[in-house]
Design a protein around this motif. Sequence first.
Motif, PDB file in Angstrom:
ATOM      1  N   TRP A 106      -7.822  38.039 -31.840  1.00 49.69           N
ATOM      2  CA  TRP A 106      -6.687  38.453 -30.998  1.00 49.69           C
ATOM      3  C   TRP A 106      -5.351  38.251 -31.706  1.00 49.69           C
ATOM      4  O   TRP A 106      -4.445  39.062 -31.580  1.00 49.69           O
ATOM      5  CB  TRP A 106      -6.726  37.666 -29.685  1.00 49.69           C
ATOM      6  CG  TRP A 106      -5.798  38.166 -28.639  1.00 49.69           C
ATOM      7  CD1 TRP A 106      -4.637  37.574 -28.219  1.00 49.69           C
ATOM      8  CD2 TRP A 106      -5.942  39.366 -27.851  1.00 49.69           C
ATOM      9  NE1 TRP A 106      -4.070  38.320 -27.221  1.00 49.69           N
ATOM     10  CE2 TRP A 106      -4.849  39.422 -26.972  1.00 49.69           C
ATOM     11  CE3 TRP A 106      -6.906  40.381 -27.805  1.00 49.69           C
ATOM     12  CZ2 TRP A 106      -4.670  40.461 -26.059  1.00 49.69           C
ATOM     13  CZ3 TRP A 106      -6.727  41.413 -26.897  1.00 49.69           C
ATOM     14  CH2 TRP A 106      -5.617  41.449 -26.047  1.00 49.69           C
ATOM     15  N   GLN A 115     -27.160  37.707 -31.210  1.00 49.44           N
ATOM     16  CA  GLN A 115     -27.950  38.040 -30.011  1.00 49.44           C
ATOM     17  C   GLN A 115     -27.944  39.548 -29.746  1.00 49.44           C
ATOM     18  O   GLN A 115     -28.936  40.104 -29.272  1.00 49.44           O
ATOM     19  CB  GLN A 115     -27.398  37.292 -28.788  1.00 49.44           C
ATOM     20  CG  GLN A 115     -27.670  35.794 -28.830  1.00 49.44           C
ATOM     21  CD  GLN A 115     -26.950  35.030 -27.739  1.00 49.44           C
ATOM     22  OE1 GLN A 115     -26.199  35.599 -26.950  1.00 49.44           O
ATOM     23  NE2 GLN A 115     -27.162  33.732 -27.695  1.00 49.44           N
ATOM     24  N   LYS A 137     -20.776  49.616 -25.239  1.00 49.51           N
ATOM     25  CA  LYS A 137     -19.885  49.043 -26.244  1.00 49.51           C
ATOM     26  C   LYS A 137     -19.238  47.827 -25.624  1.00 49.51           C
ATOM     27  O   LYS A 137     -18.888  47.808 -24.452  1.00 49.51           O
ATOM     28  CB  LYS A 137     -18.829  50.051 -26.710  1.00 49.51           C
ATOM     29  CG  LYS A 137     -17.950  50.636 -25.624  1.00 49.51           C
ATOM     30  CD  LYS A 137     -16.931  51.623 -26.193  1.00 49.51           C
ATOM     31  CE  LYS A 137     -16.073  52.220 -25.071  1.00 49.51           C
ATOM     32  NZ  LYS A 137     -15.107  53.221 -25.555  1.00 49.51           N
ATOM     33  N   THR A 138     -19.129  46.761 -26.425  1.00 52.69           N
ATOM     34  CA  THR A 138     -18.594  45.490 -25.959  1.00 52.69           C
ATOM     35  C   THR A 138     -17.533  45.042 -26.939  1.00 52.69           C
ATOM     36  O   THR A 138     -17.723  45.134 -28.145  1.00 52.69           O
ATOM     37  CB  THR A 138     -19.723  44.428 -25.914  1.00 52.69           C
ATOM     38  OG1 THR A 138     -20.708  44.856 -24.982  1.00 52.69           O
ATOM     39  CG2 THR A 138     -19.200  43.080 -25.486  1.00 52.69           C
ATOM     40  N   LEU A 139     -16.416  44.576 -26.409  1.00 50.10           N
ATOM     41  CA  LEU A 139     -15.368  43.994 -27.243  1.00 50.10           C
ATOM     42  C   LEU A 139     -15.351  42.497 -27.004  1.00 50.10           C
ATOM     43  O   LEU A 139     -15.263  42.057 -25.857  1.00 50.10           O
ATOM     44  CB  LEU A 139     -14.009  44.589 -26.861  1.00 50.10           C
ATOM     45  CG  LEU A 139     -12.794  44.030 -27.610  1.00 50.10           C
ATOM     46  CD1 LEU A 139     -12.777  44.514 -29.058  1.00 50.10           C
ATOM     47  CD2 LEU A 139     -11.495  44.417 -26.909  1.00 50.10           C
ATOM     48  N   HIS A 140     -15.454  41.712 -28.078  1.00 50.14           N
ATOM     49  CA  HIS A 140     -15.302  40.259 -27.988  1.00 50.14           C
ATOM     50  C   HIS A 140     -14.034  39.871 -28.728  1.00 50.14           C
ATOM     51  O   HIS A 140     -13.983  39.964 -29.956  1.00 50.14           O
ATOM     52  CB  HIS A 140     -16.487  39.533 -28.624  1.00 50.14           C
ATOM     53  CG  HIS A 140     -17.709  39.473 -27.758  1.00 50.14           C
ATOM     54  ND1 HIS A 140     -18.678  38.525 -27.894  1.00 50.14           N
ATOM     55  CD2 HIS A 140     -18.100  40.253 -26.724  1.00 50.14           C
ATOM     56  CE1 HIS A 140     -19.631  38.718 -26.988  1.00 50.14           C
ATOM     57  NE2 HIS A 140     -19.295  39.766 -26.275  1.00 50.14           N
ATOM     58  N   ALA A 141     -13.017  39.480 -27.983  1.00 50.48           N
ATOM     59  CA  ALA A 141     -11.763  39.051 -28.604  1.00 50.48           C
ATOM     60  C   ALA A 141     -11.676  37.537 -28.555  1.00 50.48           C
ATOM     61  O   ALA A 141     -11.945  36.930 -27.513  1.00 50.48           O
ATOM     62  CB  ALA A 141     -10.580  39.671 -27.871  1.00 50.48           C
ATOM     63  N   ASN A 142     -11.312  36.940 -29.679  1.00 52.89           N
ATOM     64  CA  ASN A 142     -11.231  35.489 -29.767  1.00 52.89           C
ATOM     65  C   ASN A 142      -9.973  35.046 -30.488  1.00 52.89           C
ATOM     66  O   ASN A 142      -9.338  35.819 -31.195  1.00 52.89           O
ATOM     67  CB  ASN A 142     -12.452  34.933 -30.523  1.00 52.89           C
ATOM     68  CG  ASN A 142     -13.699  34.953 -29.685  1.00 52.89           C
ATOM     69  OD1 ASN A 142     -13.814  34.195 -28.733  1.00 52.89           O
ATOM     70  ND2 ASN A 142     -14.617  35.852 -29.998  1.00 52.89           N
ATOM     71  N   MET A 143      -9.663  33.776 -30.347  1.00 50.97           N
ATOM     72  CA  MET A 143      -8.546  33.168 -31.060  1.00 50.97           C
ATOM     73  C   MET A 143      -9.029  32.644 -32.414  1.00 50.97           C
ATOM     74  O   MET A 143     -10.217  32.541 -32.654  1.00 50.97           O
ATOM     75  CB  MET A 143      -7.988  32.008 -30.229  1.00 50.97           C
ATOM     76  CG  MET A 143      -7.598  32.398 -28.821  1.00 50.97           C
ATOM     77  SD  MET A 143      -6.392  33.740 -28.794  1.00 50.97           S
ATOM     78  CE  MET A 143      -4.950  32.842 -29.386  1.00 50.97           C
ATOM     79  N   LEU A 154      -7.567  48.136 -30.237  1.00 48.10           N
ATOM     80  CA  LEU A 154      -7.912  48.470 -28.850  1.00 48.10           C
ATOM     81  C   LEU A 154      -8.063  49.983 -28.687  1.00 48.10           C
ATOM     82  O   LEU A 154      -8.952  50.451 -27.969  1.00 48.10           O
ATOM     83  CB  LEU A 154      -6.845  47.922 -27.888  1.00 48.10           C
ATOM     84  CG  LEU A 154      -6.732  46.384 -27.844  1.00 48.10           C
ATOM     85  CD1 LEU A 154      -5.503  45.963 -27.025  1.00 48.10           C
ATOM     86  CD2 LEU A 154      -7.991  45.749 -27.264  1.00 48.10           C
ATOM     87  N   PHE A 190     -11.465  50.838 -30.129  1.00 48.53           N
ATOM     88  CA  PHE A 190     -12.531  50.456 -29.186  1.00 48.53           C
ATOM     89  C   PHE A 190     -12.609  51.459 -28.044  1.00 48.53           C
ATOM     90  O   PHE A 190     -13.691  51.896 -27.637  1.00 48.53           O
ATOM     91  CB  PHE A 190     -12.291  49.041 -28.648  1.00 48.53           C
ATOM     92  CG  PHE A 190     -13.336  48.617 -27.649  1.00 48.53           C
ATOM     93  CD1 PHE A 190     -14.616  48.290 -28.061  1.00 48.53           C
ATOM     94  CD2 PHE A 190     -13.060  48.586 -26.293  1.00 48.53           C
ATOM     95  CE1 PHE A 190     -15.595  47.936 -27.145  1.00 48.53           C
ATOM     96  CE2 PHE A 190     -14.029  48.226 -25.363  1.00 48.53           C
ATOM     97  CZ  PHE A 190     -15.298  47.898 -25.795  1.00 48.53           C
ATOM     98  N   ASP A 191     -11.440  51.837 -27.529  1.00 50.32           N
ATOM     99  CA  ASP A 191     -11.398  52.795 -26.418  1.00 50.32           C
ATOM    100  C   ASP A 191     -12.019  54.137 -26.830  1.00 50.32           C
ATOM    101  O   ASP A 191     -12.676  54.799 -26.018  1.00 50.32           O
ATOM    102  CB  ASP A 191      -9.946  52.978 -25.973  1.00 50.32           C
ATOM    103  CG  ASP A 191      -9.839  53.725 -24.656  1.00 50.32           C
ATOM    104  OD1 ASP A 191     -10.583  53.389 -23.730  1.00 50.32           O
ATOM    105  OD2 ASP A 191      -9.021  54.656 -24.568  1.00 50.32           O
ATOM    106  N   PHE A 221     -19.499  30.508 -31.917  1.00 51.24           N
ATOM    107  CA  PHE A 221     -20.179  31.106 -30.760  1.00 51.24           C
ATOM    108  C   PHE A 221     -20.055  32.625 -30.766  1.00 51.24           C
ATOM    109  O   PHE A 221     -20.906  33.316 -30.229  1.00 51.24           O
ATOM    110  CB  PHE A 221     -19.687  30.491 -29.435  1.00 51.24           C
ATOM    111  CG  PHE A 221     -18.222  30.657 -29.147  1.00 51.24           C
ATOM    112  CD1 PHE A 221     -17.339  29.608 -29.348  1.00 51.24           C
ATOM    113  CD2 PHE A 221     -17.717  31.855 -28.666  1.00 51.24           C
ATOM    114  CE1 PHE A 221     -15.982  29.750 -29.074  1.00 51.24           C
ATOM    115  CE2 PHE A 221     -16.367  32.016 -28.379  1.00 51.24           C
ATOM    116  CZ  PHE A 221     -15.493  30.950 -28.594  1.00 51.24           C
ATOM    117  N   ARG A 230      -3.232  44.905 -33.359  1.00 53.23           N
ATOM    118  CA  ARG A 230      -4.099  44.740 -32.187  1.00 53.23           C
ATOM    119  C   ARG A 230      -4.222  46.033 -31.389  1.00 53.23           C
ATOM    120  O   ARG A 230      -5.308  46.393 -30.942  1.00 53.23           O
ATOM    121  CB  ARG A 230      -3.554  43.625 -31.303  1.00 53.23           C
ATOM    122  CG  ARG A 230      -4.464  43.286 -30.139  1.00 53.23           C
ATOM    123  CD  ARG A 230      -3.722  42.472 -29.090  1.00 53.23           C
ATOM    124  NE  ARG A 230      -3.304  41.187 -29.621  1.00 53.23           N
ATOM    125  CZ  ARG A 230      -2.348  40.440 -29.062  1.00 53.23           C
ATOM    126  NH1 ARG A 230      -1.729  40.849 -27.977  1.00 53.23           N
ATOM    127  NH2 ARG A 230      -2.026  39.279 -29.602  1.00 53.23           N
TER     128      ARG A 230
END
Lengths: 246, 246
Positions: free
Chosen positions: B195, B239, B217-223, B206, B209-210, B232, B202
């Motif tokens: 992020w 997974q 479709k999955t977005l995983h946003a992290n710090m 986005l 992704f859109d 994780f 950014r």
Amino acid sequence: MHFTSEHRLDDAVLEREFTLGEIPGILWTPGSASSSAPAPLILLGPPPLGLRKAYPRLVARARHAAADGFATATIELPGSGDRPRLPAAEQAHADLRRAMAAGEPVTDEIIDALILPLVDKAVPEWQAALDALLSLPEIGGPVGYSGGVISIGTRLAVVEPRISAAVLFAGSFVPRAIIEEARRVTIPLHVLLQWDDEGNDRQTALDLFDAFGSKEKTLHANMGGHTGVPQFAGDAAAQFFTRHLK
Amino acid sequence: MHFTSEHRLDDAVLEREFTLGEIPGILWTPGSASSSAPAPLILLGPPPLGLRKAYPRLVARARHAAADGFATATIELPGSGDRPRLPAAEQAHADLRRAMAAGEPVTDEIIDALILPLVDKAVPEWQAALDALLSLPEIGGPVGYSGGVISIGTRLAVVEPRISAAVLFAGSFVPRAIIEEARRVTIPLHVLLQWDDEGNDRQTALDLFDAFGSKEKTLHANMGGHTGVPQFAGDAAAQFFTRHLK
């Protein structure tokens, strides 16, 4: 807190309805009737549908959590189910329907009137529920908050130090004031966003995620519309609680 | 495809370096030396650092994947490591550095010159690598693609039907033309976004992704900045592959 009914869903989960003053609620605890050790607790924030309509989804989450060793509890939101309506929110709902039917933008004034009184009234109720729940011998810490109206979860994360981690569902209107409050949140957060949620403003959800002050915050965006959160996204949220509450 | 070295990392992973024409690469296969069943394959898209510099991160991903039963392979990108520079990309890099040092915006022209020739050259090489890898008895289908330069992963997902699922890392410049191509992607996608990635736009991530046409479709946003993908988040990506390639 008075228990008004009790029955076992199966060998793994005990479901008890209760009232807290005038507020109805449900508590699910894992394990067999006699021999359960104190379980960490996840508060299940309900959608503003009333507990009766939301029950199938809530009990599915409660069973999943119980399998992971968590107790779960929920209470009826102000103005939902059989609880007295909130006049200001009723008026805001009418204004919202009128604006949407006319194809007009939903103004900040409508969103504030819809959400802020609900947050102001609900949050102290959840804190009172937490007092009562944590006094039960079968409930131990730590405590997580999951789901429901994201503005309530945000305010709770700011004001309630007993909540250690939260899964928030970005699926409802968010007042600008709540986005400002979000900067004061510091607990680990796992935020679910349905990317093509027809009833939710995506940019507001992204602004809210950006505002959270937490050092650990994760956004999971998925397809499938407002009610179409995929099973694997629910599993990931469960793993988040296992990481933080066990 | 010629193997040039072979050694066991431990009892669980065999590492072999190879060349494919002039292109160096590495293959990691799970299981003991003699008795491994054909494993599904994950192509590891490297960052444009050169395989030698990226090796510690690549081998960590390869070990993780082997533990889940996957073979992994990577090849050197055009212009990286000991491979001949790409003159157009070198010029674009110089322009990029100049623009950033001057505090000027990075123009679409610079991004196109930096990325598009790399994509045009790299994608057929990955397809040739896939031909060679799938001819090995120890590699079976299905095939996933993971990481690296997101524009390469996007083009591969469009043109290469043997790739069934992809984990993409939104951490590099994306030409507008690639965002248009993304609409034709239909395979399941798991997109990682840091992020607060200081070197990544950014909003473009986005938008990309859109644009992806995939139903899942999955977005995983992290710090954690560009290189700070949390453990994780890596586990969740693993997974995803287990869900789709097994």
